[in-house]
Each structure stands twice: as C-alpha cells, then as structure tokens.
Design an enzyme around this catalytic site. Structure first.
Site, PDB file in Angstrom:
ATOM      1  N   LYS A  76       0.855  -1.184   0.000  1.00  0.00           N
ATOM      2  CA  LYS A  76       0.000   0.000   0.000  1.00  0.00           C
ATOM      3  C   LYS A  76       0.892   1.236   0.000  1.00  0.00           C
ATOM      4  CE  LYS A  76      -4.303  -1.496   2.166  1.00  0.00           C
ATOM      5  NZ  LYS A  76      -5.233  -1.289   3.310  1.00  0.00           N
ATOM      6  N   GLU A  99       0.700  -0.811  16.423  1.00  0.00           N
ATOM      7  CA  GLU A  99       0.479  -1.710  15.295  1.00  0.00           C
ATOM      8  C   GLU A  99       0.878  -3.152  15.637  1.00  0.00           C
ATOM      9  OE1 GLU A  99      -1.068  -1.066  12.582  1.00  0.00           O
ATOM     10  OE2 GLU A  99      -0.861   1.055  12.056  1.00  0.00           O
ATOM     11  N   GLU A 143      -7.683  -6.224  -0.719  1.00  0.00           N
ATOM     12  CA  GLU A 143      -8.879  -6.113   0.119  1.00  0.00           C
ATOM     13  C   GLU A 143     -10.155  -6.471  -0.631  1.00  0.00           C
ATOM     14  OE1 GLU A 143      -9.236  -2.457   2.273  1.00  0.00           O
ATOM     15  OE2 GLU A 143      -7.231  -2.593   3.121  1.00  0.00           O
ATOM     16  N   ARG A 177      -8.060  -8.729   4.285  1.00  0.00           N
ATOM     17  CA  ARG A 177      -7.054  -7.691   4.536  1.00  0.00           C
ATOM     18  C   ARG A 177      -7.655  -6.487   5.250  1.00  0.00           C
ATOM     19  NH1 ARG A 177      -2.170  -5.372   0.634  1.00  0.00           N
ATOM     20  NH2 ARG A 177      -1.354  -3.973   2.231  1.00  0.00           N
ATOM     21  N   ASN A 197      -7.194  -2.985   9.222  1.00  0.00           N
ATOM     22  CA  ASN A 197      -7.582  -1.592   9.456  1.00  0.00           C
ATOM     23  C   ASN A 197      -8.193  -1.379  10.838  1.00  0.00           C
ATOM     24  OD1 ASN A 197      -6.852  -0.660   6.827  1.00  0.00           O
ATOM     25  ND2 ASN A 197      -8.724  -1.576   6.018  1.00  0.00           N
ATOM     26  N   HIS A 216      -8.255   2.018  12.553  1.00  0.00           N
ATOM     27  CA  HIS A 216      -7.833   3.045  11.609  1.00  0.00           C
ATOM     28  C   HIS A 216      -8.964   3.995  11.201  1.00  0.00           C
ATOM     29  CE1 HIS A 216      -4.305   0.570  11.533  1.00  0.00           C
ATOM     30  NE2 HIS A 216      -3.696   1.332  10.657  1.00  0.00           N
ATOM     31  N   HIS A 254      -7.862   7.547  11.769  1.00  0.00           N
ATOM     32  CA  HIS A 254      -7.655   8.507  10.689  1.00  0.00           C
ATOM     33  C   HIS A 254      -8.482   9.778  10.901  1.00  0.00           C
ATOM     34  CE1 HIS A 254      -6.122   5.324   7.563  1.00  0.00           C
ATOM     35  NE2 HIS A 254      -5.233   5.617   8.484  1.00  0.00           N
TER      36      HIS A 254
END
Length: 366
Positions: free
Chosen positions: A142, A184, A236, A241, A245, A248, A252
């Site tokens: 990514k 993480e 994803e 996958r 996240n 996130h 974010h």
C-alpha cells in the site's frame, strides 16, 4: 536471521529480518543493481543509517545517489510527490531500477507511490527504520499520499521487490516513536490472535524498554501475520485484509482533526482508535465490557492513548464522522467498521450508522 516470504505468485518477495542487517545489506541489494548503482531515498533524520547502508553497498561495488526529504507526515503530499518524481527522473531512473526507501512509513509510502507512477512503474526496496514501518507499512504494497479530504486517499498498490528489516535501527528512535509503532504490534493480537495479545501484555513493557529479543519476536510475528493476510487478499477484495484496518477508521478521523501533525502520531491515533472500536463494540453488546477495559488498560499501561480524550483532540462526533465520510473504504454510502466480538475476534460490520458513531463519540469526550 529470519526470512518470511510474501506469497504473491510471480510477484512474491522476501522480508529479511536480522539484527545488524544494514551493515551487510549490500549482499541482498547488489543483485538488484545490474547497472552498479542504486538511488537511495531517505529523510533528514536517518543520516547515520544512510551512511551505514551506503558503506554496505560500496563494499559490494554498488554506487549510490541519494535524495533526502524532510521528515514528518506533511511530506506525504502532492508537492513532495512531484519533487521526488522529478528528482528520480533527473537522476535517470529506469523501469528496471530498484529505488531504496530508507526510513519510516512516510518515506516508504511516498517512495512506493512515486515508483508506482514514474515511467509507469519502476521497482523499489523497503528498508524500514521505525517499528511502525517494520511491522506494518513496509509489507503489503500500500503506497499513498494524503489529501485535504483525508489520509492515504491518493495512492496505488505497488509491491516492493524486497524488504530488509534491521531491529537495531529502533535503538535510535525516540521513545514516543517506538510507542506509536507498538500500537500496530498490539493490533495483530486484537485482530485474530488472543494469545499474541496476551504475549503483548506480558512483554510489551520490555519491548518498549529496549529488550532486543522481545522486539525481534514482535517484528517476526507481525510480519508473518501480515504476509499471510496480504498473500490471501492483496487488494482487500475478500475482506480479510480489511481486518488490518482495526482502529484506523477512528484513528484517521483523529489524525485529520489534528491536521496530520505531530500533535497525534499515526500509531497514537490507531491506539485510540482500537480502544474506541472495542468500546463501541461493547456499547453495541458485541463484546464484553471486560474485554474493552482490558484493551484500554494495556494501551494506557504502555503510555498510549486509551481513547479520544487521551489524544488531546477535542471535536464533536459530527466533526469526526465528517472526516470518516471521505474514507477510501466508503462504498455505496456505507462505511465498513472493524468491530470485535472479543479479543482476537475482529470482524467487518457494514451496517453501522454514522449517526450512531457520532453519538458514541460525543459520549466519549469525557
């Protein structure tokens, strides 16, 4: 030395993890430099690591040309992407070249994206020097820059040819950066490995204090977990996958509200986001209040934000969910949320009403 392969058919690549790896990294990189030279992109904070890697390359007959970019999240921007692309072209980069991204997640994301688009795609190598980049962003392909509307909204999937991880680079990181990366690490336990979360509870403090074996174990475990998930769901498409996240979507929004600045580092926002995801799950009756409290207690115990107030960001639920509406995972007006039925039992919920999330965040203000 640990070697983990990200299985993507003809595009498979190795992740090599070894203490002191930078000092002899040339032996891994020389086969990727048929012209006898490589372009090395880093930021101004990793000069010592750059010198070590350049010496390692010189010892195997590979010359280096280097580009040094400013540190910080603001580097993941249109102006810096343009500057980097022009610099790569000025240095005569070819499609068969392998550009080295040496640094944290910002450098890896920016260099990877530039390599995805320069001459319609050239190759690159990730050499992550932060814990966050070593356990997460350097693996999986990514790449992105940020936009006014939100984080990582402009980018591409572009896999590296090789990832070289030297845990000793963490010895030069500020404690705050190591803590942010540790969020993480914890994520992998919360997603689908309750046993690893228990390991984090037992060994997280030692990892943060500099225990070399704890750091090596955490990095190897996280990379193996991510390689497995990426190999099964690179883009994803199956939803597997998407589990990566966790935290996130909330995180974010917090970063956006903080202006993508060092007020709240990415890992700090993810930590707060994971605590919020578990608290929201508990509020919906999906997981126990005890599990949500256990997650928050561990994050708080290692010095990470355990919720919204701990980030220092003061914003209404409406303001935070407004950021979420720009999330790249939005589809058909619906935003998938990563929620939990317990520690190690995360799932994707596509039925969440953002008005409910806004009310929940208002109640979290403290």
């Amino acid at each position: 030395m640990t070697r983990i392969t990200v299985e993507l058919g003809e595009r498979r690549y190795p992740v090599v993890i070894e203490r002191g790896l930078l000092a002899h990294g040339g032996e891994y990189l020389a086969p990727l430099a048929p012209r006898g030279r490589m372009i090395l992109v880093s930021d101004a904070q990793v000069g010592a690591h750059r010198d070590t890697l350049e010496r390692a390359l010189a010892s195997v007959g590979v010359a280096t040309q280097h580009i040094v970019l400013p540190p910080g999240e603001s580097t993941k921007s249109w102006p810096m992407l343009e500057q980097l692309c022009e610099q790569l072209l000025d240095l005569g980069v070819e499609r068969g070249d392998h550009v080295i991204a040496l640094g944290g997640g910002v450098i890896g994301d920016l260099v990877g994206f530039a390599c995805a688009i320069v001459k319609r795609g050239c190759q690159f190598v990730q050499v992550p020097t932060t814990l966050l980049a070593q356990v997460d962003s350097s693996v999986g392909g990514k790449t992105a820059i940020n936009a006014r509307a939100g984080k990582n909204l402009i980018g591409a999937f572009h896999q590296p040819a090789l990832v070289l991880i030297d845990p000793d680079t963490l010895d030069t990181l500020p404690a705050r950066e190591v803590r942010a990366g540790y969020a993480e690490v914890v994520k992998y336990g919360l997603i689908d490995d309750a046993g690893f979360f228990a390991w984090c509870e037992a060994h997280g403090a030692a990892l943060l204090a500099g225990d070399a074996e704890a750091r090596r174990h955490a990095i190897c475990h996280a990379v193996a977990a991510k390689a497995r998930i990426v190999g099964a769901d690179e883009r994803e498409t199956s939803g597997q996958r998407a589990l990566l996240n966790l935290g996130h979507t909330f995180g974010h929004a917090i970063e956006a509200e903080a202006g993508f600045s060092d007020r709240v580092l990415h890992g700090e926002a993810v930590a707060a986001g994971m605590a919020l995801a578990f608290a929201f799950s508990a509020a919906r009756g999906l997981c126990s209040a005890e599990d949500a409290a256990r997650v928050a207690a561990h994050l708080r115990g290692v010095g990470l934000p355990d919720g919204l107030p701990a980030t220092g960001v003061r914003a209404s639920g409406a303001a935070l969910t407004a950021h979420m509406r720009h999330d790249k995972k939005m589809a058909g007006g619906t935003l998938p949320f990563l929620l939990a039925r317990g520690i190690g039992a995360t799932f994707v919920d596509r039925s969440v009403d953002l008005a409910e999330v806004a009310a929940f965040l208002d109640a979290q203000q403290g």
